[in-house]
Design a protein around this motif. Sequence first.
Motif, mmCIF file in Angstrom:
data_model
loop_
_atom_site.group_PDB
_atom_site.id
_atom_site.type_symbol
_atom_site.label_atom_id
_atom_site.label_comp_id
_atom_site.label_asym_id
_atom_site.label_seq_id
_atom_site.Cartn_x
_atom_site.Cartn_y
_atom_site.Cartn_z
ATOM 1 N N MET B 142 0.821 -1.197 0.000
ATOM 2 C CA MET B 142 0.000 0.000 0.000
ATOM 3 C C MET B 142 0.860 1.255 0.000
ATOM 4 S SD MET B 142 -3.245 -0.441 0.194
ATOM 5 C CE MET B 142 -4.716 -0.048 1.119
ATOM 6 N N ALA B 145 2.262 1.758 -3.336
ATOM 7 C CA ALA B 145 1.236 2.244 -4.259
ATOM 8 C C ALA B 145 1.008 3.728 -4.059
ATOM 9 C CB ALA B 145 -0.062 1.468 -4.048
ATOM 10 N N ARG B 146 1.018 4.142 -2.793
ATOM 11 C CA ARG B 146 0.817 5.553 -2.525
ATOM 12 C C ARG B 146 2.017 6.365 -3.006
ATOM 13 N NH1 ARG B 146 -2.894 5.247 1.841
ATOM 14 N NH2 ARG B 146 -1.273 3.911 2.670
ATOM 15 N N LEU B 154 -3.606 3.207 -7.194
ATOM 16 C CA LEU B 154 -4.008 3.097 -5.794
ATOM 17 C C LEU B 154 -5.468 2.673 -5.675
ATOM 18 C CD1 LEU B 154 -3.003 3.485 -2.926
ATOM 19 C CD2 LEU B 154 -3.789 5.850 -3.027
ATOM 20 N N THR B 158 -6.743 -0.836 -3.936
ATOM 21 C CA THR B 158 -7.511 -0.799 -2.695
ATOM 22 C C THR B 158 -8.967 -1.146 -2.911
ATOM 23 O OG1 THR B 158 -7.982 1.551 -2.952
ATOM 24 C CG2 THR B 158 -6.015 0.955 -1.734
#
Lengths: 229, 229
Positions: B142, B145-146, B154, B158
Amino acid sequence: MSTKLDESRGVAAERVALALQEEILSGNLAPGTRLGEVALAERYDVSRGPVRSALNQLAESGIVSIVPNSGARVRELGRDDARALYEVRAALEAEAARLAAGHADAATGDVLGQLLGQHADEVSAHPQGAYLQGPGDRDFHMVIARMSGNPIILRYLTRELYPQLSLLRVKHRNVTGRGKAALLEHRRIAEAIACGDSEVAALLMRRHIRASWDALEAQLAATPEEQQS
Amino acid sequence: MSTKLDESRGVAAERVALALQEEILSGNLAPGTRLGEVALAERYDVSRGPVRSALNQLAESGIVSIVPNSGARVRELGRDDARALYEVRAALEAEAARLAAGHADAATGDVLGQLLGQHADEVSAHPQGAYLQGPGDRDFHMVIARMSGNPIILRYLTRELYPQLSLLRVKHRNVTGRGKAALLEHRRIAEAIACGDSEVAALLMRRHIRASWDALEAQLAATPEEQQS
DNA sequence: TCATCCAATTTTGTTGACAATATACTGCCC
DNA sequence: GGGCAGTATATTGTCAACAAAATTGGATGA
């Protein structure tokens, strides 16, 4: 004379969504246009329920933006959105090419060759290359996405990325396609896929998308976006 | 005590969607379970409108499947779905790593190092490695991805891929995580990103996801899916 | 003249009832 | 006894009215 077989058929929500998408992507409804529910409801002669559903659907596909308690508008794509779009497209289409090369059989080369032959005819018919990035170009990428055998990739491309790309082209009219160059790149990609060379296919596809982005970005830089808060 | 701040707040549809997703991913509602609208409506003390909206939302994220005029059920993911999922995940997360490495600054190495330190503690606390592929592992991916700066990637991860992965784990309980091995791979990925080495970061991430898939597939092969038409 | 507050209006979010479709059951015929 | 048609039930799709929120306009004050 395309997909006209559907008219007042099936689920109303779907019908409205299709019609709305058509009108948005054709440029009939400019980005930023307010999409009031009541207006759409009487426009398509349907209740507000299906309209709401359709708007949510189009919001998922990224061509309308919904602000809770405020309403929906045709989405306005900025340069950052476009860049993000092409980055994802590069990743997904490169993967599609890789997978397509992975399970290519004897017929693969033929079908791709035939498709490219048609495109070659179209390119020579319109030498200025004003058409590519049109349906012809999209066909090629679509076929590869289908050949990947991965339904998720196919769905992302058809349901989200390509609609958003079309929406981009609504703002910046007549994007000068790279007809000949693109066709040449397509040839090499097809060749790699037919040979079953996954790595090269993925690499070439990534490079191809990247080139397409570079061309578009040059145009975007020429016309700086005037967006007031 | 995580995201408990929302309770009967905001839009009802959103609330129902969140609650339903929670219950599906926790395994409380098994795959294949019928999701009748009236039942859900009175369950969450709300009308059928928001329930419909929530179901459409969850269908978009791929954890429920809707058949028009028939109803919604908790989606059942087969082996092919799982493979497609991991293929897309590999492509997107590799791209995320590439982008993250592309604009890594001085602080990048520190934040990743700190995160990995926490994970190392957790791994040594649970040596059997039964936890990884848990929230800890997901945090790492995560964060990357951010760090990619790409909102589409993202969102896909998610909103669609990770929920579906969780749904996969509902069926096949206690997937034996590859705790230590994964942590090692994470270290190398983080290092590549911190160094700004896009190509290596992407390559390592792809390999990492691939290894995760191989581990899962071995388990799936052990328990052949019994699916009657 | 400009900013601020307040009311009127429009628009979204939600609800409960109606219509259309699919599912399940029963009885009938082969 | 098994397959099939018809009906009855239940569930989804759609509609129109109600409630809540936001936007707009104007009046009031500094």
